[in-house]
Design an enzyme around this catalytic site. Structure first.
Site, PDB file in Angstrom:
ATOM      1  N   ASP A  19       0.833  -1.204   0.000  1.00 15.86           N
ATOM      2  CA  ASP A  19       0.000   0.000   0.000  1.00 15.86           C
ATOM      3  C   ASP A  19       0.868   1.255   0.000  1.00 15.86           C
ATOM      4  OD1 ASP A  19      -2.329   1.432   0.016  1.00 15.86           O
ATOM      5  OD2 ASP A  19      -2.778   1.099   2.136  1.00 15.86           O
ATOM      6  N   GLY A  20       0.366   2.282  -0.676  1.00 17.23           N
ATOM      7  CA  GLY A  20       1.020   3.591  -0.611  1.00 17.23           C
ATOM      8  C   GLY A  20       1.584   4.097  -1.925  1.00 17.23           C
ATOM      9  N   TRP A  24       2.740   8.007  -2.496  1.00 10.08           N
ATOM     10  CA  TRP A  24       4.163   8.211  -2.828  1.00 10.08           C
ATOM     11  C   TRP A  24       4.282   9.130  -4.042  1.00 10.08           C
ATOM     12  CZ3 TRP A  24       7.250   7.323  -7.062  1.00 10.08           C
ATOM     13  CH2 TRP A  24       8.634   7.268  -6.860  1.00 10.08           C
ATOM     14  N   HIS A  36       2.614   3.452  -9.121  1.00 10.51           N
ATOM     15  CA  HIS A  36       2.469   2.013  -9.385  1.00 10.51           C
ATOM     16  C   HIS A  36       3.711   1.469 -10.099  1.00 10.51           C
ATOM     17  CE1 HIS A  36      -1.444   2.279  -7.795  1.00 10.51           C
ATOM     18  NE2 HIS A  36      -2.006   2.884  -8.807  1.00 10.51           N
ATOM     19  N   THR A  65     -10.301  -7.554  -5.455  1.00  9.45           N
ATOM     20  CA  THR A  65     -11.628  -7.568  -6.097  1.00  9.45           C
ATOM     21  C   THR A  65     -12.340  -6.228  -5.887  1.00  9.45           C
ATOM     22  OG1 THR A  65     -12.372  -8.708  -4.082  1.00  9.45           O
ATOM     23  CG2 THR A  65     -12.054 -10.066  -6.030  1.00  9.45           C
ATOM     24  N   GLU A  66     -11.872  -5.443  -4.910  1.00 11.30           N
ATOM     25  CA  GLU A  66     -12.479  -4.134  -4.652  1.00 11.30           C
ATOM     26  C   GLU A  66     -11.792  -3.025  -5.463  1.00 11.30           C
ATOM     27  OE1 GLU A  66     -11.696  -6.329  -2.075  1.00 11.30           O
ATOM     28  OE2 GLU A  66     -13.814  -6.913  -2.104  1.00 11.30           O
ATOM     29  N   ASN A  67     -10.586  -3.298  -5.976  1.00  8.68           N
ATOM     30  CA  ASN A  67      -9.846  -2.250  -6.694  1.00  8.68           C
ATOM     31  C   ASN A  67     -10.508  -1.841  -8.015  1.00  8.68           C
ATOM     32  OD1 ASN A  67      -6.509  -3.308  -5.598  1.00  8.68           O
ATOM     33  ND2 ASN A  67      -7.848  -1.703  -4.782  1.00  8.68           N
ATOM     34  N   SER A 192      -7.940  -5.830   4.675  1.00  7.94           N
ATOM     35  CA  SER A 192      -8.537  -5.534   3.364  1.00  7.94           C
ATOM     36  C   SER A 192      -8.773  -6.783   2.503  1.00  7.94           C
ATOM     37  CB  SER A 192      -7.675  -4.522   2.587  1.00  7.94           C
ATOM     38  OG  SER A 192      -7.605  -3.314   3.294  1.00  7.94           O
TER      39      SER A 192
HETATM   40  C1  FPP Z   1      -1.439   0.087  -3.631  1.00 14.18           C
HETATM   41  O1  FPP Z   1      -1.199   1.448  -3.457  1.00 14.18           O
HETATM   42  C2  FPP Z   1      -1.316  -0.271  -5.047  1.00 14.18           C
HETATM   43  C3  FPP Z   1      -2.061  -1.158  -5.707  1.00 14.18           C
HETATM   44  C4  FPP Z   1      -3.115  -1.967  -5.058  1.00 14.18           C
HETATM   45  C5  FPP Z   1      -1.853  -1.312  -7.172  1.00 14.18           C
HETATM   46  C6  FPP Z   1      -1.011  -2.402  -7.718  1.00 14.18           C
HETATM   47  C7  FPP Z   1       0.376  -2.615  -7.210  1.00 14.18           C
HETATM   48  C8  FPP Z   1       1.478  -2.507  -7.979  1.00 14.18           C
HETATM   49  C9  FPP Z   1       1.421  -2.032  -9.382  1.00 14.18           C
HETATM   50  C10 FPP Z   1       2.804  -2.836  -7.393  1.00 14.18           C
HETATM   51  C11 FPP Z   1       3.456  -4.135  -7.791  1.00 14.18           C
HETATM   52  C12 FPP Z   1       2.829  -4.976  -8.833  1.00 14.18           C
HETATM   53  C13 FPP Z   1       3.224  -6.229  -9.180  1.00 14.18           C
HETATM   54  C14 FPP Z   1       2.569  -6.931 -10.308  1.00 14.18           C
HETATM   55  C15 FPP Z   1       4.288  -6.942  -8.458  1.00 14.18           C
HETATM   56  P1  FPP Z   1      -2.393   2.512  -3.512  1.00 14.18           P
HETATM   57  O2  FPP Z   1      -2.616   2.943  -4.907  1.00 14.18           O
HETATM   58  O3  FPP Z   1      -3.589   1.962  -2.819  1.00 14.18           O
HETATM   59  O4  FPP Z   1      -1.764   3.684  -2.687  1.00 14.18           O
HETATM   60  P2  FPP Z   1      -2.504   4.817  -1.839  1.00 14.18           P
HETATM   61  O5  FPP Z   1      -3.090   4.128  -0.641  1.00 14.18           O
HETATM   62  O6  FPP Z   1      -1.375   5.722  -1.472  1.00 14.18           O
HETATM   63  O7  FPP Z   1      -3.524   5.454  -2.734  1.00 14.18           O
END
Ligand code: FPP
Length: 249
Positions: A19-20, A24, A36, A65-67, A192
């Site tokens: 997360d984050g 970032w 990402h 599944t929520e993303n 989550s």
């Molecule tokens: C979490 O941060 C990010 C995700 C759920 C998106 C997918 C993750 C990646 C692309 C990293 C690695 C991928 C692979 C295939 C190894 P967020 O967007 O929820 O951050 P926030 O809480 O700061 O909004």
């Protein structure tokens, strides 16, 4: 008399809620998508350190599944990024002997992602330095529902006896050991919908560092913290069992 499991210093299976990424990027004045991309680089650093530490399985929560509720543009970007990286990181998997697997509902994914998952899981199946489970379109509740449906569909003896093993055997990766340690980065303190069945006895570790800032040092700190925990899986703590056994004996 053995009440206790041996204390494992290095977790056999680590699950990570990465997360984050968005924060970032925003903190640096970038679009969220750049976060990402940086998240993929962090994942590679963490995979390398996990191999160096002797971790057997790393499960990375890449898309829940929520993303799908996110902005359409961000979802499309993440899907394209995942497909691209499954393809373009092939040398990384080969050179580091990484076996890539997938958990989650593959049917809900775009065709390109499905094809890349099928290809990379097949091509890396014999690699054995570490197994990296990518949780993509994954939800713990969804996994449990799909497991029950698989059990119902496969039931050929007409019995209605459903037990822990029935469910375990129909999860997305039935052979995979339960996680010993679940890490969440980015400051939030919740699961989550991640590995809900499998997390029953996982140790939890929450880090304020945003995922793109993660690397070898952060993973080492998490493993050090894990190694100081006493795990008794519902049995007695080490000191208590020693005293009780002594008195009874
Ligand atoms: C979490 O941060 C990010 C995700 C759920 C998106 C997918 C993750 C990646 C692309 C990293 C690695 C991928 C692979 C295939 C190894 P967020 O967007 O929820 O951050 P926030 O809480 O700061 O909004």
């Amino acid at each position: 008399m053995a009440y206790l499991e041996d204390v494992a210093v290095v977790p056999r299976h680590i699950g990570i809620i990465m997360d984050g990424n968005g924060r970032w990027a925003t903190q640096r004045g970038y679009r969220r998508t750049r976060g990402h991309r940086a998240g993929v680089d962090a994942a590679k650093r963490v995979v390398l350190e996990a191999i160096a530490q002797g971790v057997e399985v790393l499960t990375l929560y890449a898309f829940s599944t929520e993303n799908w509720r996110r902005a359409e543009e961000e979802v499309a970007y993440i899907m394209a990024l995942v497909a691209h990286n499954l393809r373009s990181q092939y040398d990384f998997y080969r050179e580091n002997n990484v076996c890539v697997r997938h958990i989650g509902n593959v049917e809900g994914l775009p065709g390109e992602v499905r094809r890349e998952i099928a290809r990379v899981t097949e091509d890396t199946a014999a690699n054995d330095a570490i197994t990296v489970n990518l949780a993509i379109n994954y939800g713990g509740r969804d996994e449990i529902i799909r497991a029950v449906n698989r059990w119902v569909a496969n039931r050929d003896d007409g019995s209605f006896s459903f037990c822990e093993e029935s469910l375990r055997g129909h999860l997305d990766d039935p052979q995979c050991p339960d996680p010993d340690l679940i890490i969440r980065t980015g400051g939030e303190r919740r699961l989550s919908n991640f590995l809900l069945w499998e997390c029953a006895y996982a140790e939890l570790y929450f880090s304020d560092h945003l995922w793109p800032d993660w690397g070898a040092r952060e993973l080492q700190e998490a493993i050090d913290d894990f190694s100081r925990r006493s795990r008794n899986f519902g049995g007695m703590p080490k000191e208590a069992s020693t005293v009780t056994v002594g008195r009874a004996g």
